[in-house]
Structure formats: structure tokens, C-alpha cells
Motif scaffolding. Structure first.
Motif, PDB file in Angstrom:
ATOM      1  N   ARG A  71       0.834  -1.200   0.000  1.00  0.00           N
ATOM      2  CA  ARG A  71       0.000   0.000   0.000  1.00  0.00           C
ATOM      3  C   ARG A  71       0.872   1.256   0.000  1.00  0.00           C
ATOM      4  N   LEU A  72       2.005   1.177   0.700  1.00  0.00           N
ATOM      5  CA  LEU A  72       2.939   2.300   0.787  1.00  0.00           C
ATOM      6  C   LEU A  72       4.351   1.768   0.656  1.00  0.00           C
ATOM      7  N   ALA A  73       5.146   2.372  -0.242  1.00  0.00           N
ATOM      8  CA  ALA A  73       6.539   1.969  -0.426  1.00  0.00           C
ATOM      9  C   ALA A  73       7.448   3.166  -0.216  1.00  0.00           C
ATOM     10  N   LEU A  74       8.427   3.006   0.658  1.00  0.00           N
ATOM     11  CA  LEU A  74       9.454   4.027   0.841  1.00  0.00           C
ATOM     12  C   LEU A  74      10.733   3.500   0.213  1.00  0.00           C
ATOM     13  N   LEU A  75      11.165   4.142  -0.862  1.00  0.00           N
ATOM     14  CA  LEU A  75      12.322   3.688  -1.622  1.00  0.00           C
ATOM     15  C   LEU A  75      13.499   4.609  -1.335  1.00  0.00           C
ATOM     16  N   ASP A  76      14.518   4.066  -0.684  1.00  0.00           N
ATOM     17  CA  ASP A  76      15.667   4.857  -0.250  1.00  0.00           C
ATOM     18  C   ASP A  76      16.784   4.746  -1.278  1.00  0.00           C
ATOM     19  N   GLU A  77      16.896   5.776  -2.112  1.00  0.00           N
ATOM     20  CA  GLU A  77      17.919   5.829  -3.165  1.00  0.00           C
ATOM     21  C   GLU A  77      17.930   4.537  -3.974  1.00  0.00           C
ATOM     22  N   ILE A  78      16.758   4.157  -4.450  1.00  0.00           N
ATOM     23  CA  ILE A  78      16.593   2.907  -5.191  1.00  0.00           C
ATOM     24  C   ILE A  78      17.384   2.920  -6.488  1.00  0.00           C
ATOM     25  N   ASP A  79      17.704   4.125  -7.010  1.00  0.00           N
ATOM     26  CA  ASP A  79      18.430   4.231  -8.278  1.00  0.00           C
ATOM     27  C   ASP A  79      19.935   4.034  -8.107  1.00  0.00           C
ATOM     28  N   SER A  80      20.432   4.068  -6.868  1.00  0.00           N
ATOM     29  CA  SER A  80      21.863   3.950  -6.628  1.00  0.00           C
ATOM     30  C   SER A  80      22.370   2.586  -7.100  1.00  0.00           C
ATOM     31  N   GLY A  81      23.381   2.604  -7.968  1.00  0.00           N
ATOM     32  CA  GLY A  81      23.971   1.366  -8.457  1.00  0.00           C
ATOM     33  C   GLY A  81      23.291   0.772  -9.664  1.00  0.00           C
ATOM     34  N   LEU A  82      22.193   1.386 -10.107  1.00  0.00           N
ATOM     35  CA  LEU A  82      21.469   0.864 -11.268  1.00  0.00           C
ATOM     36  C   LEU A  82      21.980   1.501 -12.555  1.00  0.00           C
ATOM     37  N   ASP A  83      21.993   0.709 -13.632  1.00  0.00           N
ATOM     38  CA  ASP A  83      22.330   1.267 -14.940  1.00  0.00           C
ATOM     39  C   ASP A  83      21.082   1.892 -15.562  1.00  0.00           C
ATOM     40  N   VAL A  84      21.208   2.361 -16.783  1.00  0.00           N
ATOM     41  CA  VAL A  84      20.101   3.057 -17.447  1.00  0.00           C
ATOM     42  C   VAL A  84      18.864   2.169 -17.539  1.00  0.00           C
ATOM     43  N   ASP A  85      19.065   0.904 -17.888  1.00  0.00           N
ATOM     44  CA  ASP A  85      17.921  -0.009 -17.995  1.00  0.00           C
ATOM     45  C   ASP A  85      17.274  -0.228 -16.637  1.00  0.00           C
ATOM     46  N   HIS A  98       3.306   1.638 -12.755  1.00  0.00           N
ATOM     47  CA  HIS A  98       2.330   0.542 -12.734  1.00  0.00           C
ATOM     48  C   HIS A  98       1.667   0.418 -11.358  1.00  0.00           C
ATOM     49  N   LEU A  99       2.464   0.471 -10.293  1.00  0.00           N
ATOM     50  CA  LEU A  99       1.909   0.304  -8.964  1.00  0.00           C
ATOM     51  C   LEU A  99       1.108   1.522  -8.508  1.00  0.00           C
ATOM     52  N   ARG A 100       1.530   2.697  -8.927  1.00  0.00           N
ATOM     53  CA  ARG A 100       0.743   3.894  -8.584  1.00  0.00           C
ATOM     54  C   ARG A 100      -0.656   3.806  -9.177  1.00  0.00           C
ATOM     55  N   ALA A 101      -0.743   3.290 -10.385  1.00  0.00           N
ATOM     56  CA  ALA A 101      -2.052   3.147 -11.034  1.00  0.00           C
ATOM     57  C   ALA A 101      -2.946   2.183 -10.265  1.00  0.00           C
ATOM     58  N   GLN A 102      -2.330   1.285  -9.472  1.00  0.00           N
ATOM     59  CA  GLN A 102      -3.094   0.340  -8.665  1.00  0.00           C
ATOM     60  C   GLN A 102      -3.345   0.858  -7.248  1.00  0.00           C
ATOM     61  N   GLY A 103      -2.841   2.069  -6.948  1.00  0.00           N
ATOM     62  CA  GLY A 103      -3.113   2.685  -5.660  1.00  0.00           C
ATOM     63  C   GLY A 103      -1.962   2.721  -4.682  1.00  0.00           C
ATOM     64  N   THR A 104      -0.810   2.135  -5.037  1.00  0.00           N
ATOM     65  CA  THR A 104       0.336   2.190  -4.130  1.00  0.00           C
ATOM     66  C   THR A 104       0.860   3.607  -4.020  1.00  0.00           C
ATOM     67  N   ALA A 105       1.099   4.060  -2.797  1.00  0.00           N
ATOM     68  CA  ALA A 105       1.698   5.369  -2.556  1.00  0.00           C
ATOM     69  C   ALA A 105       3.205   5.207  -2.382  1.00  0.00           C
ATOM     70  N   PHE A 106       3.965   6.237  -2.744  1.00  0.00           N
ATOM     71  CA  PHE A 106       5.419   6.170  -2.686  1.00  0.00           C
ATOM     72  C   PHE A 106       6.012   7.384  -1.979  1.00  0.00           C
ATOM     73  N   ILE A 107       7.023   7.113  -1.169  1.00  0.00           N
ATOM     74  CA  ILE A 107       7.943   8.147  -0.700  1.00  0.00           C
ATOM     75  C   ILE A 107       9.302   7.741  -1.254  1.00  0.00           C
ATOM     76  N   VAL A 108       9.877   8.572  -2.105  1.00  0.00           N
ATOM     77  CA  VAL A 108      11.125   8.231  -2.783  1.00  0.00           C
ATOM     78  C   VAL A 108      12.222   9.179  -2.320  1.00  0.00           C
ATOM     79  N   VAL A 109      13.284   8.620  -1.756  1.00  0.00           N
ATOM     80  CA  VAL A 109      14.459   9.398  -1.377  1.00  0.00           C
ATOM     81  C   VAL A 109      15.423   9.374  -2.553  1.00  0.00           C
ATOM     82  N   SER A 110      15.715  10.540  -3.104  1.00  0.00           N
ATOM     83  CA  SER A 110      16.621  10.609  -4.256  1.00  0.00           C
ATOM     84  C   SER A 110      17.141  12.028  -4.418  1.00  0.00           C
TER      85      SER A 110
END
Length: 267
Positions: free
Chosen positions: A171-185, A196-208
Motif C-alpha cells: 500500500r505504501l513503499a518508501l524507496l531509499d535511493e533505489i536508483d543507486s547502483g542501477l544502470d540506465v535499464d 504501474h503500482l501507482r495506477a493500482q493505488g500504491t503510494a510512494f515516498i522516494v528518497v533521491s
């Protein structure tokens, strides 16, 4: 909880780590399906917020309130918070030696389903979903049968976090620098999954602090954390200003009043 009530309500949250008060007074509303970006200098308390909401024992909540869907999170154990639909990613996901990745995620998923009064997902159906999600995220299928994160590269660990997110559908996802270490893909996979998940109602707090990612996420609100409080709230222009000028002294004093709530995104 009425349709107009925010999914997450945080009021006057104070969190201590050891002898230090890291969060002094945080007020935050996050609506279902919305996305809030949290920015702040190192040590401002961004990760502390996620760990405190998750119930990490090293992060002691001294005062305040945090409700998820009207349920008091702070009165629950860590696994009960997860069963309520809270997902918190790690900056550096740890190894879990001896526990196979697919068994780990399926056990978490079925515990969540049980808490919601749903039947458990059998191994065959789960593995089919896990393989499909892993393929979309660019995670080798072979890693499903290996111990959690053991021998994984930094990017594979982050993609494995995304796999858990995709299968658990919190229902709620807190993503802490989820992009760190990821390539472009990998970054593209983050964007597609969040959308996709937002469209289903998931809320996000994104640290970036990655402006390009923030712009592509199209957040409902951007918040700057400073000295343990939400010091500024705004939109993409605030993120752009921070990218230009950094986290130097601001004219705006840290606010102890509730920030503007992120608006609800219609499915």
C-alpha cells in the motif's frame, strides 16, 4: 478511513538514534496512489524516517504518531507493519545467507495475504509470477533460487528489491535511493514499476537526489528535510533549485506545521 483521508498520516514524529535526536518534528500526509520525493543533506534524517516507520529497533520513536490506513503503525511489531502493506527498501540491501530468494519472497507474500484474509499463493503460480517480474526487471532467473542477495552485484541487489516490490504490491513503499547502483535499464525498470503500482493505488515516498529520475517520476510533492523537520515543500521546481544550489542555508525556517498533502492520483 474515508476516501479523502490520506493513506499515511505522520504527526509530530520525533526519532532518536542512540543519544542523538535525528527527527525533531515531522508532519507528513501521503495519499493513496501519490508520490512524494524526499530530499535533504546527508544526516538530515531521510533514511531515519523509513527505518522508524518500519520499526527498526535502533531508531527509537520518542513521540508522535504514524497511521497507515487508519492503523497505528507505532503500536505494531515490524512484521505486523509489513502485513499492513508497508514496504521499505534499503540503501544497501543485506545478504540473507541460507534463505532462497524465491522462498523468502513467497513467505512474505503469503504472510501478507493471510493478514488480508486471502488464500496463500501456491508455489507454481508464485514462481510463474516471479519469473515474469524478474524478466521485466532485468534480473536473471537463476538468482531466484539463490540465497537472498548472496553474491549479487550492487545493481542486482537493487533489482531484487524491485522484484520484492513488484510481487508484494504494498500500500505504501518508501524507496531509499533505489536508483543507486542501477544502470540506465535499471532506472527505466524503476520508472515503469512505480508507474504501474501507482495506477493500482500504491503510494510512494522516494528518497533521491538524482534530478533526472525525479523529473521522470513526476512527483505530486517534493519535500526538503532539514534539521529533523520538513523545511520546504513544493513541486519539481524545488528539486531543480536544490540541484542548482545544493543544501546551503535557506531563508525558510524548518516548519513544524503539517506539510501540504500529496494529492490523490486517480487510477
Amino acid at each position: 478511513m474515508t476516501p479523502s483521508t490520506p493513506l499515511l498520516q505522520v504527526r509530530d514524529l520525533r526519532v532518536d538514534v542512540g543519544e542523538r535526536t535525528v527527527l525533531r518534528s515531522v508532519h507528513l500526509d501521503v495519499a493513496a496512489g501519490s508520490l512524494v520525493v524526499l530530499m535533504g543533506a546527508n544526516g538530515s534524517g531521510k533514511s531515519t524516517l523509513g527505518m522508524a516507520l518500519a520499526g527498526h529497533p535502533a531508531y527509537r520513536v520518542a513521540s508522535g504518531q504514524a497511521l497507515l490506513g487508519g492503523t497505528d503503525l507505532l503500536g505494531l511489531s515490524t512484521h505486523e507493519r509489513a502485513r499492513q502493506g508497508l514496504f521499505v527498501s534499503f540503501q544497501a540491501p543485506p545478504d540473507v545467507p541460507g534463505v532462497k530468494n524465491n522462498l523468502f519472497i513467497r513467505t512474505a507474500l503469503n504472510a501478507q495475504r493471510q493478514a488480508q484474509g486471502q488464500a496463500p499463493q501456491d508455489a507454481f503460480d508464485f514462481l510463474a509470477d516471479a519469473r515474469e517480474s524478474a524478466k521485466r526487471l532485468g534480473l536473471p532467473e537463476s538468482l531466484l533460487g539463490r540465497p537472498v542477495n548472496e553474491g549479487f552485484s550492487g545493481g542486482e541487489r537493487k533489482r531484487n528489491e524491485l522484484l520484492q516490490l513488484a510481487l508484494l504490491r504494498p500500500r505504501l513503499a518508501l524507496l531509499d535511493e533505489i536508483d543507486s547502483g542501477l544502470d540506465v535499464d535499471g532506472v527505466r525498470a524503476v520508472l515503469a514499476l512505480v508507474q504501474h503500482l501507482r495506477a493500482q493505488g500504491t503510494a510512494f515516498i522516494v528518497v533521491s537526489h538524482y534530478l533526472q529520475l525525479i523529473e521522470q517520476l513526476q512527483p505530486d510533492a517534493v519535500l526538503r528535510l532539514d534539521q529533523g523537520c520538513i523545511a520546504q515543500s513544493g513541486g519539481l521546481e524545488l528539486a531543480r533549485e536544490i540541484a542548482r544550489s545544493g543544501f546551503g542555508p535557506k531563508a525558510t525556517a524548518p516548519s513544524t506545521a503539517p506539510t501540504a498533502a500529496a494529492h490523490t492520483v486517480e487510477a
